[in-house]
Design an enzyme around this catalytic site. Structure first.
Site, mmCIF file in Angstrom:
data_model
loop_
_atom_site.group_PDB
_atom_site.id
_atom_site.type_symbol
_atom_site.label_atom_id
_atom_site.label_comp_id
_atom_site.label_asym_id
_atom_site.label_seq_id
_atom_site.Cartn_x
_atom_site.Cartn_y
_atom_site.Cartn_z
ATOM 1 N N ARG A 7 -67.903 -31.613 23.303
ATOM 2 C CA ARG A 7 -67.644 -33.060 23.314
ATOM 3 C C ARG A 7 -68.062 -33.714 21.996
ATOM 4 N NH1 ARG A 7 -72.556 -36.059 26.296
ATOM 5 N NH2 ARG A 7 -74.060 -34.372 26.254
ATOM 6 N N SER A 34 -70.973 -40.786 26.454
ATOM 7 C CA SER A 34 -70.991 -39.403 26.940
ATOM 8 C C SER A 34 -69.816 -38.585 26.429
ATOM 9 C CB SER A 34 -70.959 -39.386 28.477
ATOM 10 O OG SER A 34 -72.062 -40.087 28.991
ATOM 11 N N GLU A 55 -59.936 -45.729 35.530
ATOM 12 C CA GLU A 55 -59.233 -44.657 34.819
ATOM 13 C C GLU A 55 -57.721 -44.735 34.993
ATOM 14 O OE1 GLU A 55 -61.671 -44.258 37.040
ATOM 15 O OE2 GLU A 55 -63.366 -43.717 35.780
ATOM 16 N N PHE A 80 -62.734 -37.377 36.525
ATOM 17 C CA PHE A 80 -62.170 -38.723 36.750
ATOM 18 C C PHE A 80 -60.818 -38.903 36.057
ATOM 19 C CE2 PHE A 80 -66.914 -39.747 36.681
ATOM 20 C CZ PHE A 80 -67.035 -39.542 38.040
ATOM 21 N N HIS A 106 -67.267 -33.162 30.125
ATOM 22 C CA HIS A 106 -68.112 -32.843 31.276
ATOM 23 C C HIS A 106 -67.356 -32.025 32.315
ATOM 24 C CE1 HIS A 106 -70.279 -35.904 29.168
ATOM 25 N NE2 HIS A 106 -71.326 -35.821 29.977
ATOM 26 N N ASP A 114 -75.915 -33.621 37.635
ATOM 27 C CA ASP A 114 -75.150 -34.673 38.319
ATOM 28 C C ASP A 114 -74.531 -34.169 39.627
ATOM 29 O OD1 ASP A 114 -75.715 -36.757 36.701
ATOM 30 O OD2 ASP A 114 -73.791 -36.779 35.627
ATOM 31 N N ARG A 164 -70.079 -30.778 28.467
ATOM 32 C CA ARG A 164 -71.300 -31.512 28.164
ATOM 33 C C ARG A 164 -72.347 -30.607 27.508
ATOM 34 N NH1 ARG A 164 -76.146 -31.853 31.312
ATOM 35 N NH2 ARG A 164 -77.408 -33.654 30.675
#
Lengths: 309, 274
Positions: A7, A34, A55, A80, A106, A114, A164
């Site tokens: 990322r 992020s 989104e 997402f 991610h 998470d 991530r």
């Protein structure tokens, strides 16, 4: 060995293409820190749009920007951007074959703590199923950086999957070519096709297997769609035994893509290593990789078993 | 003859085209096409929109996004009349190989700005186009025509929120408020009211007008074009199936094309100005 998250490469490359082409605009859905699109915002505040936690609308807005001659890059967590916006990506982006680049960060279970709600195990399957969409899962920081640079000149919609967690930087820093796979280690006993941070793990498993006399060929299939049919065919033909490895469900991802292709061209057993139709859960990346079999030992063991079985 | 009798005449002719198209296709959405038509006629022939049929991709053109894509027979009839393509093409609606797809396809037909059909998709694209005008420093306007039932889609409100957040004063949303959707009356299926309050709360300068009255449409659209503060919303109160007595306000004609005898009857009514 240097460790960097893919990322981070997205953020850095985005700034670079923003300098090259003033038609590049970046969108995010409240996760720019992020996904690393915040780097672009700092450099080009007039060409960055936060669409908030929405989104679906972000995907539609990206389509409208592309229809107006701009080059939108939209990012959010993989789970997402592909899941919540799927219908909009289908109708507004892919159906019109618009040059929109979607970056899902991610991805997979390496998100870690998470937990399952945030871990995408089906994003490759979703994006791969849409006509016109290209699907790219780079193996490391260098390849991600190059893939983003190269995406500027691709046609139509592109999905790029990043992670991530930090992972080894080992690929050559050379221009990325969509639709090309690379043999990163030659071998003759079997082929292991891998994508994302699993490619390095595949190389490590190959090292372990070497001791037992197994010469594993490792192919980095960062371009899942379009698939490099020639490289995949040649490697499978050469070794005669095929394995796939991905941080994704074994349904619909890299393994499926390889299997779908080979059933038509070269009927052969394809053993898929990935998430076995399950969701992830909370935990550190390393603990999760242990539990779900993403360690060099577990991978080597599975390959050995199959080859001997 | 009234001030807008020319537009009324165009609309009467295009209503006939719509019904013939649908009859030849054997399927399609009659009710919504007839309710939305006057809005489109006002935009294209009432001096509201800037466009060049001979140069459909002219970069300074105003954009029309038909978010309620199922009403495309009305848009096709309007685009043919405006000169984007030959009127004869209308009779190929929904047939294999025709650029006149069952729902608008920007890749296949000149003059279609965005592919729509899956409801709620058009407004987000319109927001993107309006945002692009700001980035590119263009003065074009984006008109987005929506259905009232369509407002039940969640993405619509995401898009409205963004339109206000980015102060897209170059965006004009026109709602074809005919009160009906496939399963019945909108407010029985899923109440969208109080609509004006909601739109105002979302930052839109909002007008409520009669959607078949040209003076109202032209005056309000002209005012909307001058708005430099906020996006505009126009709730245009219409009648589903407007212009054909036996289709008017009848939910049964949402997704049904007229059969031969119905077509004959409808054309006669339109000719006689019933």
């Amino acid at each position: 060995m240097e460790f960097k998250a893919t990322r981070e490469a997205y953020g850095k490359a985005l700034v670079e293409i923003g300098k090259i082409d003033d038609k590049v605009v970046a969108l995010d859905a409240d996760l720019s820190g992020s996904t690393k699109s915040a780097e672009f915002r700092k450099q080009f505040p007039d060409r960055f749009f936060n669409l908030g936690i929405a989104e679906a609308n972000m995907a539609g807005v990206a389509a409208g920007l592309a229809l107006s001659g701009l080059k939108p890059y939209a990012s959010s967590f993989a789970v997402f951007i592909t899941g919540r916006a799927f219908e909009i990506i289908r109708q507004s982006i892919c159906y019109q074959n618009l040059h929109v680049v979607l970056c899902g960060s991610h991805s997979g279970i390496s998100v870690g703590e998470d937990g399952g709600s945030h871990q995408s195990v089906a994003d490759i399957a979703l994006m791969r199923s849409l006509p016109n969409m290209k699907v790219i899962v780079p193996a490391d920081y260098n390849e991600t950086y190059q893939a983003i640079l190269s995406s500027l000149n691709m046609d139509g919609p592109v999905y790029i999957r990043t992670s991530r967690a930090k992972s080894p930087v080992f690929m050559q820093d050379e221009p990325f070519e969509v639709g090309r796979s690379k043999v990163v280690k030659e071998g003759k006993s079997a082929t292991l096709f891998a994508c994302g941070m699993m490619v390095y793990l595949a190389l490590e498993a190959a090292e372990l297997l070497k001791g037992g006399g197994v010469e594993l060929e490792v192919v980095n299939v960062s371009s899942i769609k379009p698939l490099d049919r020639e490289t995949i065919y040649n490697s499978a033909k050469k070794t005669g035994r095929v394995f796939s490895l991905e941080e994704h469900s074994i349904i619909g991802g890299l393994g499926s893509a390889i299997a779908e292709f080979l059933t038509e061209e070269l009927p052969i057993f394809v053993h898929k290593i990935g998430l076995e139709d399950v969701f992830g859960e909370s935990g550190s990346k390393d603990d999760l990789f242990c539990k779900y079999g993403f360690t060099k030992e577990a991978i080597a063991e599975r390959i050995k078993e199959k080859l001997n079985g | 003859m009234g001030e807008f009798s020319n537009l009324e005449k165009i609309a009467r002719d295009l209503r006939k085209d719509i019904l013939i198209m649908l009859n030849k296709a054997g399927s399609g959405h009659s009710g919504g096409s007839l309710s939305v038509l006057d809005i489109l006629v006002a935009l294209y022939f009432g001096g509201i929109m800037n466009y060049k049929p001979e140069d459909p991709e002219w970069e300074d053109r105003d954009r029309l996004v038909l978010s309620k894509g199922h009403a495309c027979p009305a848009l096709y009839a309007v685009l043919a009349k405006a000169g984007f393509f030959d009127r004869d093409l209308l009779w190929t609606l929904r047939k294999l190989g025709s650029p006149l797809q069952g729902h608008p396809d920007s890749k296949k037909l000149k003059g279609i700005e965005a592919s729509t059909g899956s409801l709620g998709n058009g407004i987000s694209q319109a927001v993107g186009m309006a945002l692009a005008a700001k980035v590119l420093k263009k003065r074009y306007k984006v008109f987005c025509v929506m259905g009232d039932g369509e407002l039940q889609e969640g993405i619509v409100w995401e898009a409205f929120m963004a339109a206000n957040h980015y102060k897209l004063s170059n965006l004009v949303v026109i709602i074809d408020y005919n009160g009906l959707q496939i399963d019945g009356a909108c407010n029985q299926v899923m109440n969208i009211n109080p609509l004006k309050d909601k739109l105002e709360a979302f930052g839109f300068r909002t007008y409520e007008i009669g959607g078949h009255v040209y003076k109202n449409l032209i005056d309000t659209l002209t005012t909307a074009k001058r708005n430099v503060i906020s996006p505009t919303a126009i709730i245009a109160r219409t009648v589903k199936g407007y212009g054909v007595s036996f289709m008017a306000n009848r939910v049964e004609y949402h997704g049904v094309a007229p059969a031969d005898e119905e077509l004959e009857k409808a054309l006669k009514e339109l000719d006689n100005g019933v």
